[in-house]
Design a protein around this motif. Structure first.
Motif, PDB file in Angstrom:
ATOM      1  N   MET A  51      31.650 -30.797 -13.717  1.00 51.66           N
ATOM      2  CA  MET A  51      30.662 -31.730 -13.194  1.00 51.66           C
ATOM      3  C   MET A  51      31.301 -33.054 -12.788  1.00 51.66           C
ATOM      4  O   MET A  51      31.042 -33.594 -11.709  1.00 51.66           O
ATOM      5  CB  MET A  51      29.548 -31.953 -14.219  1.00 51.66           C
ATOM      6  CG  MET A  51      28.370 -32.734 -13.689  1.00 51.66           C
ATOM      7  SD  MET A  51      27.035 -32.891 -14.905  1.00 51.66           S
ATOM      8  CE  MET A  51      26.306 -31.248 -14.812  1.00 51.66           C
ATOM      9  N   ALA A  52      32.164 -33.586 -13.636  1.00 50.04           N
ATOM     10  CA  ALA A  52      32.818 -34.858 -13.318  1.00 50.04           C
ATOM     11  C   ALA A  52      33.738 -34.725 -12.105  1.00 50.04           C
ATOM     12  O   ALA A  52      33.859 -35.659 -11.299  1.00 50.04           O
ATOM     13  CB  ALA A  52      33.609 -35.357 -14.529  1.00 50.04           C
ATOM     14  N   LEU A  53      34.370 -33.569 -11.950  1.00 50.39           N
ATOM     15  CA  LEU A  53      35.251 -33.357 -10.799  1.00 50.39           C
ATOM     16  C   LEU A  53      34.475 -33.338  -9.492  1.00 50.39           C
ATOM     17  O   LEU A  53      35.032 -33.603  -8.425  1.00 50.39           O
ATOM     18  CB  LEU A  53      36.022 -32.051 -10.964  1.00 50.39           C
ATOM     19  CG  LEU A  53      36.993 -31.975 -12.146  1.00 50.39           C
ATOM     20  CD1 LEU A  53      37.640 -30.596 -12.211  1.00 50.39           C
ATOM     21  CD2 LEU A  53      38.057 -33.062 -12.053  1.00 50.39           C
ATOM     22  N   GLY A  58      30.362 -35.412  -4.172  1.00 48.33           N
ATOM     23  CA  GLY A  58      29.008 -35.857  -3.875  1.00 48.33           C
ATOM     24  C   GLY A  58      28.978 -37.172  -3.118  1.00 48.33           C
ATOM     25  O   GLY A  58      28.241 -37.329  -2.137  1.00 48.33           O
ATOM     26  N   VAL A  59      29.791 -38.130  -3.544  1.00 46.23           N
ATOM     27  CA  VAL A  59      29.826 -39.437  -2.878  1.00 46.23           C
ATOM     28  C   VAL A  59      30.257 -39.292  -1.422  1.00 46.23           C
ATOM     29  O   VAL A  59      29.658 -39.859  -0.507  1.00 46.23           O
ATOM     30  CB  VAL A  59      30.764 -40.394  -3.647  1.00 46.23           C
ATOM     31  CG1 VAL A  59      31.004 -41.674  -2.845  1.00 46.23           C
ATOM     32  CG2 VAL A  59      30.171 -40.740  -5.013  1.00 46.23           C
ATOM     33  N   ASP A  60      31.309 -38.516  -1.199  1.00 45.79           N
ATOM     34  CA  ASP A  60      31.794 -38.309   0.172  1.00 45.79           C
ATOM     35  C   ASP A  60      30.728 -37.638   1.031  1.00 45.79           C
ATOM     36  O   ASP A  60      30.495 -38.042   2.187  1.00 45.79           O
ATOM     37  CB  ASP A  60      33.061 -37.458   0.137  1.00 45.79           C
ATOM     38  CG  ASP A  60      33.610 -37.180   1.531  1.00 45.79           C
ATOM     39  OD1 ASP A  60      33.998 -38.137   2.221  1.00 45.79           O
ATOM     40  OD2 ASP A  60      33.641 -35.997   1.938  1.00 45.79           O
ATOM     41  N   ALA A  95      23.857 -25.402 -11.106  1.00 44.12           N
ATOM     42  CA  ALA A  95      23.293 -26.530 -11.847  1.00 44.12           C
ATOM     43  C   ALA A  95      24.313 -27.635 -12.076  1.00 44.12           C
ATOM     44  O   ALA A  95      23.938 -28.773 -12.387  1.00 44.12           O
ATOM     45  CB  ALA A  95      22.738 -26.047 -13.184  1.00 44.12           C
ATOM     46  N   LEU A  96      25.585 -27.358 -11.902  1.00 46.63           N
ATOM     47  CA  LEU A  96      26.603 -28.394 -12.015  1.00 46.63           C
ATOM     48  C   LEU A  96      26.418 -29.505 -10.986  1.00 46.63           C
ATOM     49  O   LEU A  96      26.972 -30.592 -11.118  1.00 46.63           O
ATOM     50  CB  LEU A  96      28.002 -27.778 -11.843  1.00 46.63           C
ATOM     51  CG  LEU A  96      28.502 -26.919 -12.997  1.00 46.63           C
ATOM     52  CD1 LEU A  96      29.733 -26.128 -12.572  1.00 46.63           C
ATOM     53  CD2 LEU A  96      28.820 -27.785 -14.213  1.00 46.63           C
ATOM     54  N   TRP A  97      25.625 -29.248  -9.977  1.00 49.99           N
ATOM     55  CA  TRP A  97      25.426 -30.193  -8.874  1.00 49.99           C
ATOM     56  C   TRP A  97      24.367 -31.251  -9.198  1.00 49.99           C
ATOM     57  O   TRP A  97      24.245 -32.235  -8.483  1.00 49.99           O
ATOM     58  CB  TRP A  97      25.036 -29.421  -7.626  1.00 49.99           C
ATOM     59  CG  TRP A  97      25.071 -30.164  -6.335  1.00 49.99           C
ATOM     60  CD1 TRP A  97      24.074 -30.215  -5.393  1.00 49.99           C
ATOM     61  CD2 TRP A  97      26.168 -30.911  -5.778  1.00 49.99           C
ATOM     62  NE1 TRP A  97      24.477 -30.946  -4.305  1.00 49.99           N
ATOM     63  CE2 TRP A  97      25.763 -31.379  -4.519  1.00 49.99           C
ATOM     64  CE3 TRP A  97      27.448 -31.233  -6.232  1.00 49.99           C
ATOM     65  CZ2 TRP A  97      26.594 -32.160  -3.705  1.00 49.99           C
ATOM     66  CZ3 TRP A  97      28.277 -32.006  -5.439  1.00 49.99           C
ATOM     67  CH2 TRP A  97      27.848 -32.458  -4.197  1.00 49.99           C
ATOM     68  N   HIS A  98      23.581 -31.057 -10.260  1.00 46.72           N
ATOM     69  CA  HIS A  98      22.461 -31.953 -10.528  1.00 46.72           C
ATOM     70  C   HIS A  98      22.890 -33.418 -10.613  1.00 46.72           C
ATOM     71  O   HIS A  98      22.315 -34.285  -9.948  1.00 46.72           O
ATOM     72  CB  HIS A  98      21.738 -31.547 -11.813  1.00 46.72           C
ATOM     73  CG  HIS A  98      20.854 -30.362 -11.635  1.00 46.72           C
ATOM     74  ND1 HIS A  98      19.865 -30.314 -10.679  1.00 46.72           N
ATOM     75  CD2 HIS A  98      20.821 -29.166 -12.287  1.00 46.72           C
ATOM     76  CE1 HIS A  98      19.252 -29.143 -10.747  1.00 46.72           C
ATOM     77  NE2 HIS A  98      19.808 -28.427 -11.708  1.00 46.72           N
ATOM     78  N   VAL A  99      23.898 -33.717 -11.392  1.00 42.97           N
ATOM     79  CA  VAL A  99      24.325 -35.110 -11.546  1.00 42.97           C
ATOM     80  C   VAL A  99      25.178 -35.583 -10.368  1.00 42.97           C
ATOM     81  O   VAL A  99      24.868 -36.605  -9.742  1.00 42.97           O
ATOM     82  CB  VAL A  99      25.066 -35.317 -12.878  1.00 42.97           C
ATOM     83  CG1 VAL A  99      25.662 -36.721 -12.959  1.00 42.97           C
ATOM     84  CG2 VAL A  99      24.096 -35.100 -14.043  1.00 42.97           C
ATOM     85  N   PRO A 100      26.250 -34.881  -9.983  1.00 38.31           N
ATOM     86  CA  PRO A 100      27.088 -35.391  -8.887  1.00 38.31           C
ATOM     87  C   PRO A 100      26.345 -35.530  -7.566  1.00 38.31           C
ATOM     88  O   PRO A 100      26.544 -36.508  -6.836  1.00 38.31           O
ATOM     89  CB  PRO A 100      28.209 -34.349  -8.780  1.00 38.31           C
ATOM     90  CG  PRO A 100      28.215 -33.647 -10.093  1.00 38.31           C
ATOM     91  CD  PRO A 100      26.803 -33.634 -10.556  1.00 38.31           C
ATOM     92  N   LYS A 112      21.057 -49.367  -8.747  1.00 35.54           N
ATOM     93  CA  LYS A 112      22.035 -50.274  -9.334  1.00 35.54           C
ATOM     94  C   LYS A 112      22.090 -50.174 -10.854  1.00 35.54           C
ATOM     95  O   LYS A 112      22.525 -51.088 -11.538  1.00 35.54           O
ATOM     96  CB  LYS A 112      21.740 -51.712  -8.907  1.00 35.54           C
ATOM     97  CG  LYS A 112      21.827 -51.908  -7.397  1.00 35.54           C
ATOM     98  CD  LYS A 112      21.663 -53.347  -7.007  1.00 35.54           C
ATOM     99  CE  LYS A 112      21.653 -53.515  -5.499  1.00 35.54           C
ATOM    100  NZ  LYS A 112      22.841 -52.981  -4.843  1.00 35.54           N
ATOM    101  N   GLY A 113      21.624 -49.062 -11.393  1.00 31.70           N
ATOM    102  CA  GLY A 113      21.769 -48.846 -12.825  1.00 31.70           C
ATOM    103  C   GLY A 113      23.189 -48.430 -13.146  1.00 31.70           C
ATOM    104  O   GLY A 113      24.052 -48.342 -12.281  1.00 31.70           O
ATOM    105  N   ASP A 114      23.449 -48.170 -14.387  1.00 30.62           N
ATOM    106  CA  ASP A 114      24.747 -47.689 -14.826  1.00 30.62           C
ATOM    107  C   ASP A 114      24.641 -46.198 -15.082  1.00 30.62           C
ATOM    108  O   ASP A 114      23.876 -45.768 -15.932  1.00 30.62           O
ATOM    109  CB  ASP A 114      25.169 -48.425 -16.098  1.00 30.62           C
ATOM    110  CG  ASP A 114      26.525 -47.942 -16.600  1.00 30.62           C
ATOM    111  OD1 ASP A 114      26.541 -46.982 -17.386  1.00 30.62           O
ATOM    112  OD2 ASP A 114      27.534 -48.520 -16.184  1.00 30.62           O
ATOM    113  N   ARG A 115      25.398 -45.399 -14.357  1.00 29.73           N
ATOM    114  CA  ARG A 115      25.256 -43.945 -14.435  1.00 29.73           C
ATOM    115  C   ARG A 115      25.549 -43.420 -15.841  1.00 29.73           C
ATOM    116  O   ARG A 115      24.807 -42.601 -16.373  1.00 29.73           O
ATOM    117  CB  ARG A 115      26.194 -43.270 -13.436  1.00 29.73           C
ATOM    118  CG  ARG A 115      26.033 -41.753 -13.414  1.00 29.73           C
ATOM    119  CD  ARG A 115      27.099 -41.045 -12.633  1.00 29.73           C
ATOM    120  NE  ARG A 115      27.120 -41.404 -11.223  1.00 29.73           N
ATOM    121  CZ  ARG A 115      27.580 -40.599 -10.282  1.00 29.73           C
ATOM    122  NH1 ARG A 115      28.026 -39.418 -10.580  1.00 29.73           N
ATOM    123  NH2 ARG A 115      27.605 -40.985  -9.022  1.00 29.73           N
TER     124      ARG A 115
END
Length: 213
Positions: A51-53, A58-60, A95-100, A112-115
């Motif tokens: 997930m972290a990887l 996701g950002v890109d 489901a690994l995609w939910h957070v990224p 602007k919260g802290d993830r």
């Protein structure tokens, strides 16, 4: 572990649905990244490190999709995400995609919260309230063959119950995913369905509170 084979982008401009022509077309867009599923063909009990990887992916993708849609950031009004897992994978891999995927779009749109604090259940604790993209990012996923289509849901970025913006965009990447691949998808739109007229809350009427815009 991150091995991207293809990136697929789809943008559409909807001018009417057999009614009056809209002054400004609805712009809907989706982006899909086709990548190797490192867990294909086996059961891996600990998939969470993946997930972290996926965070930079996701950002890109969020930034690429915004650029492809070619609209000001403040016109993006709805979002959604999804995944199509190849036949040698399992639904949980999607489901690994939910957070990224979700947080990439939320941060693009001004959250602007802290993830890390948010994921720990401490959202806005001493950091101030987030500014935008407050609502949950709707999601769907499936296991499917190459060319499988997925209807990715779209809802308002600040209040998912803005009825006139309930929508979906069909995403299909020709020839993907192969059995050992996953297609991760992000989608956004500029808002109301063309000719939306079934009532309900309007985006402009979302309550203002605690300094939120």
């Amino acid at each position: 572990m991150i091995d991207i084979r293809r990136v697929f982008t789809h943008v559409e401009h909807i001018h009417h649905e057999f009614g009056p022509r809209a002054e400004t077309p609805l712009v809907r867009g989706a982006i899909g990244v086709v990548m190797t599923n490192p867990f294909a063909g086996r059961y891996e009990p600990d998939i969470l490190p993946m997930m972290a990887l996926l965070d930079p992916v996701g950002v890109d993708m969020a930034h690429r999709l915004h650029a492809a849609m070619d609209v000001p950031l403040d016109r993006l009004a709805t979002y959604g995400k999804g995944a199509i897992v190849g036949a040698s994978g399992e639904l949980e891999h999607g489901a690994l995609w939910h957070v990224p995927g979700g947080y990439a779009m939320r941060e693009l749109l001004g959250w602007k919260g802290d993830r890390v604090a948010y994921m720990a259940g401490k959202a806005a604790a001493g950091t101030g309230q987030p500014a935008n993209a407050l609502s949950i990012v709707p999601s769907t996923k499936k296991v499917g063959p190459p060319g499988a289509a997925l209807d990715v849901p779209l809802t308002n970025i600040n209040a998912s119950y803005v009825r006139g913006q309930f929508d979906a965009i069909e995403v299909r990447v020709p020839g993907a995913p192969a059995a050992d691949e996953i297609v991760f998808i992000l989608a956004m739109s500029t808002g109301y369905r063309i000719h939306a007229r079934v009532g309900g809350l309007l985006a402009k009427d979302i309550a203002k509170w605690d300094g939120l815009r």
